[in-house]
Design a protein around this motif. Structure first.
Motif, PDB file in Angstrom:
ATOM      1  N   CYS A   1       0.830  -1.212   0.000  1.00 22.43           N
ATOM      2  CA  CYS A   1       0.000   0.000   0.000  1.00 22.43           C
ATOM      3  C   CYS A   1       0.858   1.253   0.000  1.00 22.43           C
ATOM      4  O   CYS A   1       0.510   2.252  -0.644  1.00 22.43           O
ATOM      5  N   LEU A   2       1.994   1.216   0.705  1.00 20.56           N
ATOM      6  CA  LEU A   2       2.910   2.358   0.679  1.00 20.56           C
ATOM      7  C   LEU A   2       3.485   2.546  -0.722  1.00 20.56           C
ATOM      8  O   LEU A   2       3.553   3.663  -1.246  1.00 20.56           O
ATOM      9  N   PHE A   3       3.890   1.434  -1.352  1.00 20.60           N
ATOM     10  CA  PHE A   3       4.386   1.492  -2.729  1.00 20.60           C
ATOM     11  C   PHE A   3       3.307   2.015  -3.670  1.00 20.60           C
ATOM     12  O   PHE A   3       3.583   2.837  -4.550  1.00 20.60           O
ATOM     13  N   LEU A   4       2.081   1.557  -3.464  1.00 18.71           N
ATOM     14  CA  LEU A   4       0.970   1.995  -4.316  1.00 18.71           C
ATOM     15  C   LEU A   4       0.708   3.480  -4.152  1.00 18.71           C
ATOM     16  O   LEU A   4       0.350   4.171  -5.110  1.00 18.71           O
ATOM     17  N   LEU A   5       0.901   3.985  -2.937  1.00 15.41           N
ATOM     18  CA  LEU A   5       0.714   5.416  -2.688  1.00 15.41           C
ATOM     19  C   LEU A   5       1.720   6.242  -3.491  1.00 15.41           C
ATOM     20  O   LEU A   5       1.360   7.232  -4.141  1.00 15.41           O
ATOM     21  N   PHE A   6       2.981   5.819  -3.469  1.00 20.32           N
ATOM     22  CA  PHE A   6       4.011   6.532  -4.234  1.00 20.32           C
ATOM     23  C   PHE A   6       3.779   6.368  -5.738  1.00 20.32           C
ATOM     24  O   PHE A   6       3.982   7.314  -6.501  1.00 20.32           O
ATOM     25  N   LEU A   7       3.380   5.177  -6.146  1.00 21.77           N
ATOM     26  CA  LEU A   7       3.110   4.949  -7.567  1.00 21.77           C
ATOM     27  C   LEU A   7       1.965   5.828  -8.050  1.00 21.77           C
ATOM     28  O   LEU A   7       2.023   6.397  -9.151  1.00 21.77           O
ATOM     29  N   SER A   8       0.929   5.967  -7.238  1.00 21.12           N
ATOM     30  CA  SER A   8      -0.205   6.815  -7.606  1.00 21.12           C
ATOM     31  C   SER A   8       0.228   8.266  -7.750  1.00 21.12           C
ATOM     32  O   SER A   8      -0.187   8.970  -8.685  1.00 21.12           O
ATOM     33  N   GLY A   9       1.073   8.733  -6.824  1.00 21.50           N
ATOM     34  CA  GLY A   9       1.589  10.091  -6.931  1.00 21.50           C
ATOM     35  C   GLY A   9       2.434  10.288  -8.174  1.00 21.50           C
ATOM     36  O   GLY A   9       2.353  11.329  -8.842  1.00 21.50           O
ATOM     37  N   PHE A  10       3.244   9.288  -8.507  1.00 22.52           N
ATOM     38  CA  PHE A  10       4.080   9.335  -9.709  1.00 22.52           C
ATOM     39  C   PHE A  10       3.213   9.419 -10.957  1.00 22.52           C
ATOM     40  O   PHE A  10       3.473  10.231 -11.856  1.00 22.52           O
ATOM     41  N   ILE A  11       2.161   8.600 -11.019  1.00 21.26           N
ATOM     42  CA  ILE A  11       1.267   8.596 -12.188  1.00 21.26           C
ATOM     43  C   ILE A  11       0.519   9.925 -12.283  1.00 21.26           C
ATOM     44  O   ILE A  11       0.330  10.472 -13.376  1.00 21.26           O
TER      45      ILE A  11
END
Length: 265
Positions: free
Chosen positions: A117-127
């Protein structure tokens, strides 16, 4: 047996985290489109329109982050309770596996899910930033360069380690609260909630003394006087030791209750 339990844990929760991933990525694309479109026409907007768009972006970002973590914690709590102390508990505790294997499989699965979920949070911000840059037609690579530069400092890795340990202790805080609630004959859910808030209060009071961020003056002194953020890492050591003590204590409490005080009626 531990490997089989862990594999089953991942398989059982995969569909839920796939749904969470699709929703998070969808929101990140939508946020990027709205933010990019807004930045190109914001000068011609009325104040009411600006407030409405800002509110929409705030709801998408804040709601997305809160929804992501609440969904994760709901899955963690529900699976632990239903598999160990709910109706499925009769089947779980008859498996040819030790209490250690059963509890640790739940914990490792929950910790990996939280890291995801932490990785997904950063990935969402990147996208979101990529989509925003594509909409406004600008290169946002300097922003990513700044982020990459941050990872050249050891303080970032200390913070990641700190997050992992505090997340692990937070998971066990849920587990031990649920386990303590099982010691009673009725209203176990309510008593588990009461134990959770009581433990949060007590542990937070104790943890204040070893929190690496408790003394802002110390952090500013290291940064401005010495100009070296690498020295901040030593401030995390007492807090990490405290988190380890919490994790071990709560783990063996859950293990003891599950092995010797279990009452599924």
């Amino acid at each position: 047996m531990f490997g089989k339990l862990l594999k089953y844990e991942f398989k059982s929760t995969a569909k839920w985290y796939l749904l969470i991933t699709l929703i998070a990525l969808g929101l990140s694309v939508l946020t990027g489109i709205i933010a990019g479109s807004s930045s190109t026409t914001i000068r011609s907007w009325e104040p009411d329109t600006m407030q409405m768009v800002a509110g929409t972006l705030g709801v998408l970002i804040f709601g997305g982050v809160i929804g992501l973590y609440l969904s994760n914690y709901y899955i963690i709590i529900r699976r632990f309770y239903s598999n160990l102390y709910g109706r499925e508990g009769y089947l779980t505790w008859t498996l040819p596996a030790s209490p250690h294997a059963i509890i640790l499989s739940k914990f490792v699965g929950a910790l990996v899910a939280s890291l995801y979920c932490l990785f997904l949070l950063f990935l969402s911000g990147f996208i979101t930033m990529l989509v925003m840059g594509a909409v406004i037609g600008q290169d946002l690579s300097p922003v990513f360069s700044i982020i990459a530069e941050a990872f050249s400092h050891s303080i970032v890795y200390w913070m990641i380690i700190w997050w992992i340990f505090t997340t692990a202790s937070g998971i066990f805080l849920f587990y031990v609260s649920i386990a303590l609630g099982q010691l009673f004959q009725n209203r176990r859910g309510l008593k588990a909630i009461l134990f959770f808030f009581l433990l949060c209060l007590v542990l937070s009071i104790i943890g204040t003394a070893v929190n690496p961020a408790r003394n802002t003056n110390d952090l500013l002194h290291l940064l401005y006087d010495n100009g070296n953020m690498e020295e901040w890492g030593t401030l995390f050591i007492p807090g990490l030791i405290y988190e380890v003590i919490k994790i071990v204590s709560m783990y063996f409490t859950v293990h003891y209750i599950s092995k010797y005080k279990l009452n599924l009626q």
